[in-house]
Design a protein around this motif. Structure first.
Motif, PDB file in Angstrom:
ATOM      1  N   MET A   1       0.845  -1.204   0.000  1.00  0.00           N
ATOM      2  CA  MET A   1       0.000   0.000   0.000  1.00  0.00           C
ATOM      3  C   MET A   1       0.880   1.253   0.000  1.00  0.00           C
ATOM      4  O   MET A   1       1.902   1.302   0.673  1.00  0.00           O
ATOM      5  CB  MET A   1      -0.893  -0.004   1.248  1.00  0.00           C
ATOM      6  CG  MET A   1      -1.943   1.096   1.204  1.00  0.00           C
ATOM      7  SD  MET A   1      -2.709   1.349   2.810  1.00  0.00           S
ATOM      8  CE  MET A   1      -4.116   0.280   2.714  1.00  0.00           C
ATOM      9  N   ARG A   2       0.454   2.211  -0.782  1.00  0.00           N
ATOM     10  CA  ARG A   2       1.203   3.465  -0.810  1.00  0.00           C
ATOM     11  C   ARG A   2       0.514   4.506   0.070  1.00  0.00           C
ATOM     12  O   ARG A   2      -0.688   4.394   0.346  1.00  0.00           O
ATOM     13  CB  ARG A   2       1.305   3.964  -2.253  1.00  0.00           C
ATOM     14  CG  ARG A   2       2.090   3.001  -3.132  1.00  0.00           C
ATOM     15  CD  ARG A   2       2.256   3.514  -4.524  1.00  0.00           C
ATOM     16  NE  ARG A   2       0.969   3.710  -5.186  1.00  0.00           N
ATOM     17  CZ  ARG A   2       0.859   4.097  -6.467  1.00  0.00           C
ATOM     18  NH1 ARG A   2       1.945   4.326  -7.179  1.00  0.00           N
ATOM     19  NH2 ARG A   2      -0.323   4.260  -7.012  1.00  0.00           N
ATOM     20  N   LEU A   3       1.272   5.510   0.477  1.00  0.00           N
ATOM     21  CA  LEU A   3       0.715   6.548   1.341  1.00  0.00           C
ATOM     22  C   LEU A   3      -0.533   7.163   0.704  1.00  0.00           C
ATOM     23  O   LEU A   3      -1.524   7.435   1.373  1.00  0.00           O
ATOM     24  CB  LEU A   3       1.775   7.623   1.613  1.00  0.00           C
ATOM     25  CG  LEU A   3       1.338   8.767   2.524  1.00  0.00           C
ATOM     26  CD1 LEU A   3       0.946   8.253   3.902  1.00  0.00           C
ATOM     27  CD2 LEU A   3       2.434   9.816   2.645  1.00  0.00           C
ATOM     28  N   GLY A   4      -0.459   7.381  -0.609  1.00  0.00           N
ATOM     29  CA  GLY A   4      -1.592   7.970  -1.318  1.00  0.00           C
ATOM     30  C   GLY A   4      -2.845   7.114  -1.283  1.00  0.00           C
ATOM     31  O   GLY A   4      -3.960   7.622  -1.432  1.00  0.00           O
ATOM     32  N   ASP A   5      -2.680   5.785  -1.093  1.00  0.00           N
ATOM     33  CA  ASP A   5      -3.844   4.899  -0.995  1.00  0.00           C
ATOM     34  C   ASP A   5      -4.507   5.012   0.371  1.00  0.00           C
ATOM     35  O   ASP A   5      -5.726   4.900   0.499  1.00  0.00           O
ATOM     36  CB  ASP A   5      -3.430   3.438  -1.226  1.00  0.00           C
ATOM     37  CG  ASP A   5      -2.783   3.245  -2.585  1.00  0.00           C
ATOM     38  OD1 ASP A   5      -3.241   3.903  -3.546  1.00  0.00           O
ATOM     39  OD2 ASP A   5      -1.823   2.457  -2.688  1.00  0.00           O
ATOM     40  N   LEU A   6      -3.686   5.238   1.384  1.00  0.00           N
ATOM     41  CA  LEU A   6      -4.208   5.303   2.750  1.00  0.00           C
ATOM     42  C   LEU A   6      -4.828   6.674   3.034  1.00  0.00           C
ATOM     43  O   LEU A   6      -5.828   6.772   3.741  1.00  0.00           O
ATOM     44  CB  LEU A   6      -3.061   5.038   3.740  1.00  0.00           C
ATOM     45  CG  LEU A   6      -3.421   5.004   5.215  1.00  0.00           C
ATOM     46  CD1 LEU A   6      -4.351   3.827   5.514  1.00  0.00           C
ATOM     47  CD2 LEU A   6      -2.160   4.907   6.067  1.00  0.00           C
ATOM     48  N   ALA A   7      -4.241   7.732   2.483  1.00  0.00           N
ATOM     49  CA  ALA A   7      -4.670   9.095   2.799  1.00  0.00           C
ATOM     50  C   ALA A   7      -5.940   9.455   2.032  1.00  0.00           C
ATOM     51  O   ALA A   7      -6.189   8.954   0.940  1.00  0.00           O
ATOM     52  CB  ALA A   7      -3.568  10.079   2.454  1.00  0.00           C
ATOM     53  N   ARG A   8      -6.716  10.355   2.635  1.00  0.00           N
ATOM     54  CA  ARG A   8      -7.865  10.928   1.931  1.00  0.00           C
ATOM     55  C   ARG A   8      -7.379  11.920   0.878  1.00  0.00           C
ATOM     56  O   ARG A   8      -7.947  12.040  -0.203  1.00  0.00           O
ATOM     57  CB  ARG A   8      -8.761  11.651   2.952  1.00  0.00           C
ATOM     58  CG  ARG A   8      -9.953  12.368   2.366  1.00  0.00           C
ATOM     59  CD  ARG A   8     -10.970  12.676   3.461  1.00  0.00           C
ATOM     60  NE  ARG A   8     -10.495  13.670   4.411  1.00  0.00           N
ATOM     61  CZ  ARG A   8     -10.630  14.992   4.231  1.00  0.00           C
ATOM     62  NH1 ARG A   8     -11.213  15.461   3.147  1.00  0.00           N
ATOM     63  NH2 ARG A   8     -10.185  15.835   5.136  1.00  0.00           N
TER      64      ARG A   8
END
Lengths: 106, 467
Positions: A1-8
């Motif tokens: 998972m990338r940070l962009g996937d976790l973040a809104r």
């Protein structure tokens, strides 16, 4: 998972012509806490990613706003010869693309 | 909604985040119904880069600016409430301020509005700045080199982000409309709120929210108005447009936007401190913020911005799709750049680094994957900045022709490498500026350096000498 996937939302913008600020916004405290604990969002890693001195990187964990904020001086001022992002809007891409190394240090 | 609850509580409306980007006139009128007793609007930003302060040009069509100003002035006069427009327009230098003042004249005449206008000049002379430097009153912002006299002398224009004091002075002198050059965004609204008796803490913090218009909404459907209603040490933000709403999170998060430090925001004369701020949703899409403080500084500092001319720009844009070339793109770009530099000296007598600067930008990865039925293309932009426009154009033309036929390892024979989308291939970008000054200057008097013209009732045609 990338940070962009976790973040809104991962966003970047000038804070004046000589500073850059990135905001990483999350949907809930669980994802905030997950991201806050990983090395991707540590000053040392940010300094390497954006090629700036580690001491110049300021990082804020704003848990009440589910936001992690990162600020540092731009390598070249907005609009200087060779600058390729006058508003600083796309600096976010590099950070958003980083894989999350959950629970690990950088 | 709130209009009946506290009909005469101090209330300030922000028309939109940037004059000229638009708002719904219905939202503006609804905001006045909800109790707005003053209208403010930010009309500028350093975001579009150093060109606009340096050149004095506008970054947006003046028609759109006039439409917004027209709505604001008519609404302000109809309700008989003060109107303040800051950072007019774009960079807020004198040339751009003049455009705004001319627009106010046109609008006042067209609608026969009773406008007592005051104009605040934020532009500073190089002499003034040199004196400040010599007096030891200048310090650099973070990330900015120390200032020297040569940098001041090379700057085309210098403007200060003024605080609320010049606005208050202009209103106290009887103005009902104040148009100011470069300003602290929040100061426009802090001035309006403190004149209504609001304490500095909520006045400044609300100003920081208001200056971006409806951006504090959960979802900003389009640029629009926002109001703040004040009580003791609190303020409540609300969007007059029922299609948009604020939440605790949206207001809190907006406070962090564009600010390097989320809790300590430095402003002329002090710091907005939000460490004790408490945010609470109170229904109807409204958010109440309590406990914000404004901590006065030991000395009154304003941020001064300057921009200097560095030459003329020309560019060309091209695409590279040849898979053999893309396989060795780095080498190709670097060897062709060596040839560009050599050819410019040979053909034009232009020495790289002395007579011109060359920047080659590549857009897209050489190993990107083509989608079905399409080639993968990498974009290349050639940029030259030189002392004269014709020289910049000539050097880019040399660059394009050189790269067009630069040998590609992997092919034998005469190659043609660039997909050039336009004829002519070379575009002139005009004069180029860079930020030269971004420094704090200590003032003894927050008003004195800034000339205030008026207030004066607009009766006649625009006369430059009057302002």
């Amino acid at each position: 998972m990338r940070l962009g996937d976790l973040a809104r939302l991962v966003r970047s913008k000038n804070a004046g012509p000589f500073m850059l600020t990135l905001d990483v916004l999350f949907d809930d405290t669980a994802s905030f806490d997950q991201a806050a604990g990983v090395g991707v969002l540590a000053p040392a890693f940010i300094a390497t990613l954006y090629d700036v001195p580690e001491a110049s990187v300021r990082l804020f964990h704003l848990r009440d706003a589910l936001t992690i904020k990162i600020s540092f001086p731009r390598k070249s001022p907005s609009g200087a010869f060779g600058d390729d992002d006058v508003y600083g809007c796309q600096y976010m891409a590099r950070l958003a693309a980083q894989p999350l190394r959950i629970g690990g240090a950088t | 909604m709130s209009a009946t609850a506290a009909p005469r509580a101090p209330c300030v409306l922000s028309a939109t985040g940037m004059l000229g980007t638009g708002f719904s006139e219905r939202s503006l009128l609804r905001g006045i119904e909800l109790g707005a007793q003053a209208i403010g609007c930010d009309a500028g930003s350093s975001d579009p880069g150093p060109h606009f302060l340096g050149s004095g040009q506008l970054s947006r069509a003046v028609d759109a600016t006039k439409r917004d100003l027209d709505c604001i002035l008519r609404a302000g006069r109809a309700a008989d409430i003060p109107v303040a427009v800051g950072s007019a327009i774009n960079a807020g230098g004198d040339e751009q301020l003049r455009v705004a003042v001319r627009l106010v004249h046109e609008i006042a005449t067209e609608h026969k509005l009773d406008i007592k206008l005051a104009v605040i000049h934020s532009e500073l002379s190089r002499e003034w700045m040199r004196d400040a430097l010599r007096a030891g009153r200048v310090r650099a912002m973070p990330g900015v080199p120390e200032l020297d006299e040569a940098t001041i002398d090379s700057s085309a224009h210098l403007v200060a982000q003024i605080g609320p004091e010049p606005y208050r002075r202009a209103f106290d002198a009887g103005a009902n409309v104040v148009i100011a050059g470069r300003s602290s965004d929040a100061a426009i609204f802090a001035a309006l709120a403190t004149r209504l008796g609001v304490a500095p803490g909520p006045a400044w913090h609300a100003g920081k929210v208001l200056e971006c218009g409806a951006a504090a909404a959960v979802k900003r459907v389009h640029p629009d108005c926002i109001i703040a209603t004040y009580a003791d040490d609190a303020f409540t933000v609300e969007l007059p447009n029922p299609a948009m709403a604020c939440t605790e999170l949206s207001v809190r998060a907006h406070g962090y936007y564009e600010n390097a430090d989320p809790y300590q925001i430095h402003e002329p004369g002090g710091t907005i401190d939000t460490t004790q701020s408490v945010y609470r949703e109170i229904g109807g899409g409204r958010v109440r913020v309590e406990g914000s403080r404004f901590i006065p500084a030991d000395r009154y500092e304003v941020r001064v911005e300057g921009s200097r001319f560095i030459g003329y720009r020309s560019i060309a844009i091209a695409g590279v799709s040849d898979p053999i070339l893309l396989a060795d793109l780095d080498t190709f770009l670097s060897t062709s750049q060596t040839q560009i530099v050599r050819k410019c000296e040979e053909s034009l007598g232009m020495v790289h680094g002395k007579d011109f600067r060359l920047c080659v930008r590549r857009y897209g990865a050489a190993d990107g994957q083509p989608s079905a039925g399409m080639t993968h293309t990498v974009g290349i932009v050639y940029e030259v900045v030189a002392g004269e426009q014709a020289r910049a154009r000539a050097a880019v033309a040399v660059a394009v022709h050189t790269v067009l036929h630069h040998p590609v390892s992997g092919w034998e024979g005469f190659v043609s490498n660039l997909a050039i989308p336009f004829s002519p291939a070379v575009f002139d970008g005009g004069p180029v500026y860079e930020w030269s000054v971004n420094h704090l200057v200590t003032l003894d008097d927050p008003v004195a350096p800034f000339r205030i013209a008026g207030p004066r009732t607009i009766t006649a045609e625009y006369d430059d000498a009057a302002w």
